[in-house]
Scaffold this motif. Structure first.
Motif, PDB file in Angstrom:
ATOM      1  N   SER A   4      48.365  15.771  61.810  1.00  0.00           N
ATOM      2  CA  SER A   4      46.703  15.561  61.247  1.00  0.00           C
ATOM      3  C   SER A   4      46.282  14.223  61.761  1.00  0.00           C
ATOM      4  N   TYR A  58      34.156  11.060  58.540  1.00  0.00           N
ATOM      5  CA  TYR A  58      34.086  10.260  59.608  1.00  0.00           C
ATOM      6  C   TYR A  58      32.511  10.077  59.982  1.00  0.00           C
ATOM      7  N   THR A  93      39.611   7.660  54.823  1.00  0.00           N
ATOM      8  CA  THR A  93      40.960   8.620  55.014  1.00  0.00           C
ATOM      9  C   THR A  93      41.576   9.008  53.752  1.00  0.00           C
ATOM     10  N   LEU A 103      36.845  16.042  58.405  1.00  0.00           N
ATOM     11  CA  LEU A 103      37.987  16.457  58.865  1.00  0.00           C
ATOM     12  C   LEU A 103      39.060  16.991  58.101  1.00  0.00           C
ATOM     13  N   HIS A 104      39.480  18.151  58.362  1.00  0.00           N
ATOM     14  CA  HIS A 104      40.691  18.639  57.468  1.00  0.00           C
ATOM     15  C   HIS A 104      41.987  18.147  57.909  1.00  0.00           C
ATOM     16  N   THR A 105      42.476  17.171  57.188  1.00  0.00           N
ATOM     17  CA  THR A 105      43.687  16.531  57.593  1.00  0.00           C
ATOM     18  C   THR A 105      45.005  16.915  56.666  1.00  0.00           C
ATOM     19  N   ASP A 107      36.417  22.199  57.130  1.00  0.00           N
ATOM     20  CA  ASP A 107      36.515  21.203  58.422  1.00  0.00           C
ATOM     21  C   ASP A 107      35.082  21.354  59.410  1.00  0.00           C
ATOM     22  N   ASP A 137      46.126  14.133  65.807  1.00  0.00           N
ATOM     23  CA  ASP A 137      45.323  14.942  66.371  1.00  0.00           C
ATOM     24  C   ASP A 137      43.836  14.895  65.999  1.00  0.00           C
ATOM     25  N   ARG A 138      43.570  14.295  64.680  1.00  0.00           N
ATOM     26  CA  ARG A 138      42.198  14.269  64.287  1.00  0.00           C
ATOM     27  C   ARG A 138      42.157  12.839  64.063  1.00  0.00           C
ATOM     28  N   LEU A 139      42.769  11.986  63.510  1.00  0.00           N
ATOM     29  CA  LEU A 139      42.563  10.651  63.311  1.00  0.00           C
ATOM     30  C   LEU A 139      42.500   9.699  64.562  1.00  0.00           C
TER      31      LEU A 139
END
Length: 207
Positions: free
Chosen positions: A170, A136, A145, A123-125, A109, A173-175
């Motif tokens: 995920s 990204y 993705t 991005l660790h999802t 990450d 918070d991330r995407l």
């Protein structure tokens, strides 16, 4: 000049938990006239190699280790001398498909990969798979993705190694922290955008 995004669609089978399903996969190439990254080497190494068209493959990046996203990775690595990169939380899944061949290097990450002058942030999802990642590219207003987010909703979580609350976390918070105009390049099916999926999420991500 920023890197260019290319798409190759390959076909085969997704296999897990004793089931088998026919699928079409998006393989993404990111680069310029001289070098590329391959994101998710699915099903057909020769078709991917044709699209590479003689350019140097700097890495084969796996968004996760379900067989339909990695089954062509070792053969493509052999043909191109490129390393295979995978988040270590997906090594158990990887071993279901390639028990005799390990990935070459881990993804983590926040790690930044650079190709053709363009940075990709890892991005660790987790959720669809424990080691699922998205990639990204801020300069391109794009995110790759895998099977974490599709046009119309999250990736499937009904099989081993997956978890619905985790994938929702995920995505939220991330995407959904990415700019609205970010184009979402998915592992299967058509592209979408962060804005469109944030709007769609009212239907599937209620608290």
């Amino acid at each position: 000049m920023a890197a260019i995004v290319q798409n190759v669609v390959t076909s085969g089978f997704f296999q897990l938990d004793g089931g088998s399903w026919e699928v079409d996969n998006n393989v993404w190439l990111l680069g310029d006239d001289h070098e590329v990254l391959v994101i998710d080497a699915a099903h057909d190494a020769q078709a991917i190699l044709t699209a590479v068209d003689g350019r140097a493959v700097r890495a084969i990046v796996c968004t996760h280790a379900h067989n339909d996203h990695v089954n062509a990775a070792p053969e493509l690595a052999r043909l191109t001398n490129a390393p295979i990169l995978l988040h270590p939380d997906d090594l158990e899944l990887w071993d279901l498909t390639h028990p005799q061949r390990s990935p070459d290097a881990p993804l983590s990450d926040g790690q930044v990969l650079t190709i053709a002058g363009t940075e990709l942030t890892v991005l660790h999802t987790p959720g669809h798979a424990p080691g699922a990642v998205c990639l990204y590219a801020a300069r391109l207003d794009a995110v790759f993705t895998g099977d974490t987010l599709f046009h119309g909703g999250p990736g499937a979580t009904g099989r081993s190694y997956s978890d619905y609350p985790t994938i929702l976390e995920s995505i939220r918070d991330r995407l959904f922290a990415l700019p609205d105009g970010t184009v979402v390049h998915t592992g299967h099916g058509e592209r979408t955008s962060i804005a469109a999926e944030r709007e769609n999420s009212a239907e599937w991500a209620a608290p």
